[in-house]
Structure formats: structure tokens, C-alpha cells
Design a protein around this motif. Structure first.
Motif, PDB file in Angstrom:
ATOM      1  N   ASP A   4      10.588  46.905  59.420  1.00 13.77           N
ATOM      2  CA  ASP A   4       9.822  46.659  58.195  1.00 13.77           C
ATOM      3  C   ASP A   4       9.643  45.155  57.957  1.00 13.77           C
ATOM      4  O   ASP A   4       8.576  44.714  57.535  1.00 13.77           O
ATOM      5  CB  ASP A   4      10.497  47.295  56.986  1.00 13.77           C
ATOM      6  CG  ASP A   4      10.434  48.808  57.006  1.00 13.77           C
ATOM      7  OD1 ASP A   4       9.537  49.354  57.664  1.00 13.77           O
ATOM      8  OD2 ASP A   4      11.286  49.441  56.359  1.00 13.77           O
ATOM      9  N   ALA A  41      15.060  48.703  47.704  1.00 14.69           N
ATOM     10  CA  ALA A  41      13.802  49.040  47.031  1.00 14.69           C
ATOM     11  C   ALA A  41      13.599  48.187  45.775  1.00 14.69           C
ATOM     12  O   ALA A  41      13.212  48.685  44.725  1.00 14.69           O
ATOM     13  CB  ALA A  41      13.726  50.524  46.720  1.00 14.69           C
ATOM     14  N   VAL A  54       7.855  50.739  40.624  1.00 15.82           N
ATOM     15  CA  VAL A  54       7.786  50.655  42.099  1.00 15.82           C
ATOM     16  C   VAL A  54       8.245  51.970  42.706  1.00 15.82           C
ATOM     17  O   VAL A  54       7.612  52.500  43.623  1.00 15.82           O
ATOM     18  CB  VAL A  54       8.627  49.473  42.627  1.00 15.82           C
ATOM     19  CG1 VAL A  54       8.789  49.551  44.143  1.00 15.82           C
ATOM     20  CG2 VAL A  54       8.005  48.143  42.232  1.00 15.82           C
ATOM     21  N   TRP A  55       9.332  52.514  42.189  1.00 16.59           N
ATOM     22  CA  TRP A  55       9.845  53.781  42.733  1.00 16.59           C
ATOM     23  C   TRP A  55       8.859  54.918  42.508  1.00 16.59           C
ATOM     24  O   TRP A  55       8.678  55.756  43.386  1.00 16.59           O
ATOM     25  CB  TRP A  55      11.192  54.110  42.125  1.00 16.59           C
ATOM     26  CG  TRP A  55      12.313  53.218  42.586  1.00 16.59           C
ATOM     27  CD1 TRP A  55      12.237  52.197  43.497  1.00 16.59           C
ATOM     28  CD2 TRP A  55      13.652  53.271  42.157  1.00 16.59           C
ATOM     29  NE1 TRP A  55      13.454  51.608  43.640  1.00 16.59           N
ATOM     30  CE2 TRP A  55      14.349  52.248  42.837  1.00 16.59           C
ATOM     31  CE3 TRP A  55      14.344  54.061  41.257  1.00 16.59           C
ATOM     32  CZ2 TRP A  55      15.714  52.024  42.648  1.00 16.59           C
ATOM     33  CZ3 TRP A  55      15.692  53.836  41.073  1.00 16.59           C
ATOM     34  CH2 TRP A  55      16.372  52.829  41.765  1.00 16.59           C
ATOM     35  N   CYS A  57       5.639  54.698  42.323  1.00 11.79           N
ATOM     36  CA  CYS A  57       4.569  54.495  43.309  1.00 11.79           C
ATOM     37  C   CYS A  57       5.041  54.819  44.717  1.00 11.79           C
ATOM     38  O   CYS A  57       4.282  55.358  45.530  1.00 11.79           O
ATOM     39  CB  CYS A  57       4.056  53.061  43.244  1.00 11.79           C
ATOM     40  SG  CYS A  57       3.207  52.670  41.712  1.00 11.79           S
ATOM     41  N   LEU A  58       6.292  54.504  45.001  1.00 18.29           N
ATOM     42  CA  LEU A  58       6.866  54.801  46.314  1.00 18.29           C
ATOM     43  C   LEU A  58       6.862  56.302  46.585  1.00 18.29           C
ATOM     44  O   LEU A  58       6.488  56.746  47.679  1.00 18.29           O
ATOM     45  CB  LEU A  58       8.291  54.247  46.393  1.00 18.29           C
ATOM     46  CG  LEU A  58       9.063  54.445  47.685  1.00 18.29           C
ATOM     47  CD1 LEU A  58       8.384  53.740  48.839  1.00 18.29           C
ATOM     48  CD2 LEU A  58      10.481  53.926  47.516  1.00 18.29           C
ATOM     49  N   ASP A  61       2.836  57.173  46.804  1.00 16.14           N
ATOM     50  CA  ASP A  61       2.021  56.563  47.857  1.00 16.14           C
ATOM     51  C   ASP A  61       2.768  56.310  49.165  1.00 16.14           C
ATOM     52  O   ASP A  61       2.150  55.959  50.165  1.00 16.14           O
ATOM     53  CB  ASP A  61       1.439  55.239  47.368  1.00 16.14           C
ATOM     54  CG  ASP A  61       0.489  55.428  46.204  1.00 16.14           C
ATOM     55  OD1 ASP A  61      -0.169  56.490  46.136  1.00 16.14           O
ATOM     56  OD2 ASP A  61       0.405  54.521  45.349  1.00 16.14           O
ATOM     57  N   HIS A  63       5.835  54.491  51.724  1.00 17.42           N
ATOM     58  CA  HIS A  63       6.476  53.204  51.988  1.00 17.42           C
ATOM     59  C   HIS A  63       5.531  52.005  51.972  1.00 17.42           C
ATOM     60  O   HIS A  63       5.972  50.869  51.894  1.00 17.42           O
ATOM     61  CB  HIS A  63       7.227  53.255  53.316  1.00 17.42           C
ATOM     62  CG  HIS A  63       6.332  53.333  54.504  1.00 17.42           C
ATOM     63  ND1 HIS A  63       5.747  54.502  54.903  1.00 17.42           N
ATOM     64  CD2 HIS A  63       5.913  52.374  55.353  1.00 17.42           C
ATOM     65  CE1 HIS A  63       4.998  54.266  55.962  1.00 17.42           C
ATOM     66  NE2 HIS A  63       5.079  52.986  56.258  1.00 17.42           N
ATOM     67  N   VAL A  65       3.957  50.967  49.630  1.00 19.21           N
ATOM     68  CA  VAL A  65       4.197  50.305  48.349  1.00 19.21           C
ATOM     69  C   VAL A  65       5.209  49.174  48.508  1.00 19.21           C
ATOM     70  O   VAL A  65       5.065  48.110  47.887  1.00 19.21           O
ATOM     71  CB  VAL A  65       4.683  51.325  47.286  1.00 19.21           C
ATOM     72  CG1 VAL A  65       5.165  50.643  46.030  1.00 19.21           C
ATOM     73  CG2 VAL A  65       3.576  52.304  46.987  1.00 19.21           C
ATOM     74  N   LEU A  66       6.215  49.369  49.339  1.00 22.19           N
ATOM     75  CA  LEU A  66       7.218  48.325  49.545  1.00 22.19           C
ATOM     76  C   LEU A  66       6.575  47.060  50.096  1.00 22.19           C
ATOM     77  O   LEU A  66       6.928  45.946  49.698  1.00 22.19           O
ATOM     78  CB  LEU A  66       8.322  48.822  50.478  1.00 22.19           C
ATOM     79  CG  LEU A  66       9.140  50.015  49.976  1.00 22.19           C
ATOM     80  CD1 LEU A  66      10.148  50.445  51.031  1.00 22.19           C
ATOM     81  CD2 LEU A  66       9.823  49.692  48.662  1.00 22.19           C
TER      82      LEU A  66
END
Length: 91
Positions: A4, A41, A54-55, A57-58, A61, A63, A65-66
Motif C-alpha cells: 500500500d 486507518a 473515513v471508516w 467511506c471505507l 467504497d 480500500h 478511500v485510504l
């Protein structure tokens, strides 16, 4: 996680070249902070409500999003990072 970080590095090369270059000049490896961002995260970087967003959206959508959040954070500090001359200044 290391994969990543490499993907983030490639994304930075495309969209945040000056930030990536500045990290290299100041000898601040991307892994020193991005690995923690991805493993946790962003729980240790953003305020609680932002982390929850964020979570959310995670989960919806995936990963991707990260990477979006990581790029947004790096973009947000682009000006400040431009003033850094050493690793300590960049951190």
C-alpha cells in the motif's frame, strides 16, 4: 501494508510530485508515517468524527478511500513541507 505504501508512492509521483520530491530531499521515508496510517486507518491522525467518516467511506467504497485520504493529508501539508530542510522539520 508495504505494498500500500508503494502504491501511495506511485500515486504521489503522478499527482503530488513536489511533495514526494521534498520527502526524498529531507530523507523522510514514506513508510515512516504512511504504514501507520494504513494499519490504523487514520485513527491516530485524524479527529474522531473524521475517522468515523473515513471508516464509513471505507466500508462503502473499499480500500481506495485510504489512498484518497492519504493523498489529501499530504496535499494539505504541501506548503508547510516546502519549508522543511531536514527530516525533523518535515515531521
Amino acid at each position: 501494508v508495504m505494498l500500500d505504501v508503494e502504491v501511495l508512492n506511485l500515486l504521489m509521483e503522478r499527482s503530488l510530485g513536489p511533495v514526494r520530491d521534498k520527502l526524498e530531499i529531507t530523507h523522510l521515508p514514506l513508510t515512516s508515517f504512511a504504514a501507520q496510517w494504513f494499519m490504523c486507518a487514520f485513527v491516530n491522525v485524524l479527529p474522531g468524527p473524521s475517522v468515523l467518516r473515513v471508516w464509513d467511506c471505507l466500508f462503502v467504497d473499499g480500500h481506495v478511500v485510504l489512498f484518497r485520504v492519504a493523498l489529501a493529508l499530504l496535499k494539505a501539508i504541501e506548503g508547510e513541507l516546502g519549508l522543511a530542510t531536514e527530516m525533523e522539520d518535515a515531521m
